[in-house]
Design a protein around this motif. Structure first.
Motif, PDB file in Angstrom:
ATOM      1  N   LEU A 209     -12.342 -16.844 -17.778  1.00  0.00           N
ATOM      2  CA  LEU A 209     -12.552 -15.403 -17.611  1.00  0.00           C
ATOM      3  C   LEU A 209     -13.154 -15.089 -16.243  1.00  0.00           C
ATOM      4  O   LEU A 209     -12.766 -14.105 -15.597  1.00  0.00           O
ATOM      5  N   LEU A 210     -14.090 -15.923 -15.792  1.00  0.00           N
ATOM      6  CA  LEU A 210     -14.652 -15.743 -14.441  1.00  0.00           C
ATOM      7  C   LEU A 210     -13.568 -15.926 -13.381  1.00  0.00           C
ATOM      8  O   LEU A 210     -13.551 -15.213 -12.374  1.00  0.00           O
ATOM      9  N   PHE A 211     -12.657 -16.854 -13.611  1.00  0.00           N
ATOM     10  CA  PHE A 211     -11.551 -17.073 -12.678  1.00  0.00           C
ATOM     11  C   PHE A 211     -10.669 -15.826 -12.596  1.00  0.00           C
ATOM     12  O   PHE A 211     -10.345 -15.350 -11.503  1.00  0.00           O
ATOM     13  N   VAL A 212     -10.288 -15.288 -13.742  1.00  0.00           N
ATOM     14  CA  VAL A 212      -9.439 -14.082 -13.771  1.00  0.00           C
ATOM     15  C   VAL A 212     -10.172 -12.916 -13.109  1.00  0.00           C
ATOM     16  O   VAL A 212      -9.594 -12.199 -12.281  1.00  0.00           O
ATOM     17  N   PHE A 213     -11.439 -12.729 -13.462  1.00  0.00           N
ATOM     18  CA  PHE A 213     -12.229 -11.679 -12.830  1.00  0.00           C
ATOM     19  C   PHE A 213     -12.304 -11.911 -11.322  1.00  0.00           C
ATOM     20  O   PHE A 213     -12.175 -10.982 -10.532  1.00  0.00           O
ATOM     21  N   GLY A 214     -12.506 -13.174 -10.923  1.00  0.00           N
ATOM     22  CA  GLY A 214     -12.581 -13.523  -9.509  1.00  0.00           C
ATOM     23  C   GLY A 214     -11.297 -13.211  -8.763  1.00  0.00           C
ATOM     24  O   GLY A 214     -11.336 -12.782  -7.602  1.00  0.00           O
ATOM     25  N   CYS A 215     -10.156 -13.426  -9.401  1.00  0.00           N
ATOM     26  CA  CYS A 215      -8.872 -13.078  -8.768  1.00  0.00           C
ATOM     27  C   CYS A 215      -8.864 -11.597  -8.422  1.00  0.00           C
ATOM     28  O   CYS A 215      -8.446 -11.208  -7.321  1.00  0.00           O
ATOM     29  N   TRP A 216      -9.336 -10.786  -9.346  1.00  0.00           N
ATOM     30  CA  TRP A 216      -9.347  -9.351  -9.091  1.00  0.00           C
ATOM     31  C   TRP A 216     -10.399  -8.976  -8.044  1.00  0.00           C
ATOM     32  O   TRP A 216     -10.099  -8.284  -7.074  1.00  0.00           O
TER      33      TRP A 216
END
Length: 168
Positions: A64-71
């Protein structure tokens, strides 16, 4: 690759939006020297906040941190109009958390192992051996910013896991 010869924006501009504040590691990305190293240090409180979770929940939190980080990193880069500004360090925070995952399986390890995680992750993040360098050069946007650090974290985690297995 991280663009190292970009003009530096005023620090007040970088901290003027939530996107920049988070992407710049709550200000650590503003370090004049080695912002990635300072950003990686912010991974420690993230790790300590998550380390009590069971490994599957920790992995989900990292995802989830990775996905948030992409954004968030993509948004910050877009606002700055620079693909991968050297001060964007949220990717290092998440990469460190990925690298530290094996410590959950071996909970009695000492603080020296956290230092090993830090050193391994910085090694892979800075040197970017194949295939990390390939993806760093080929992928763009927020996903590109995050993916090479996730790979550096994964490579670090695999080596750490092997080392922990050998000494346990």
């Amino acid at each position: 690759m991280t663009e190292s010869r970009q003009p530096r924006e005023p620090d007040a501009l970088i901290l003027s939006t939530p996107e920049h504040l988070i992407a710049f590691g709550f200000g650590t990305g503003l370090a004049r020297k080695a912002p990635g190293t300072f950003g990686t240090l912010v991974g420690l409180p993230f790790y300590f906040a998550l380390h009590a979770l069971p490994l599957p929940a920790y992995a989900l939190a990292c995802a989830l941190l990775f996905v948030f980080g992409c954004w968030i990193c993509g948004r910050s880069a877009h606002l700055l109009q620079v693909h991968d500004h050297g001060g964007i360090v949220f990717d290092e925070i998440v990469g460190f958390c990925i690298a530290a995952a094996p410590l959950l399986v071996y909970p009695a390890v000492s603080a020296w192992w956290l230092l090993a995680v830090f050193a391994l992750f910085r090694f892979f993040d800075v040197l970017k051996p194949w295939p990390i360098r390939y993806f760093d050069e080929k992928l763009h946007g927020g996903f590109g910013i995050m993916f090479d650090d996730a790979l550096a974290g994964l490579a670090s985690a695999l080596l750490l896991w092997a080392a922990l297995a050998l000494v346990s």
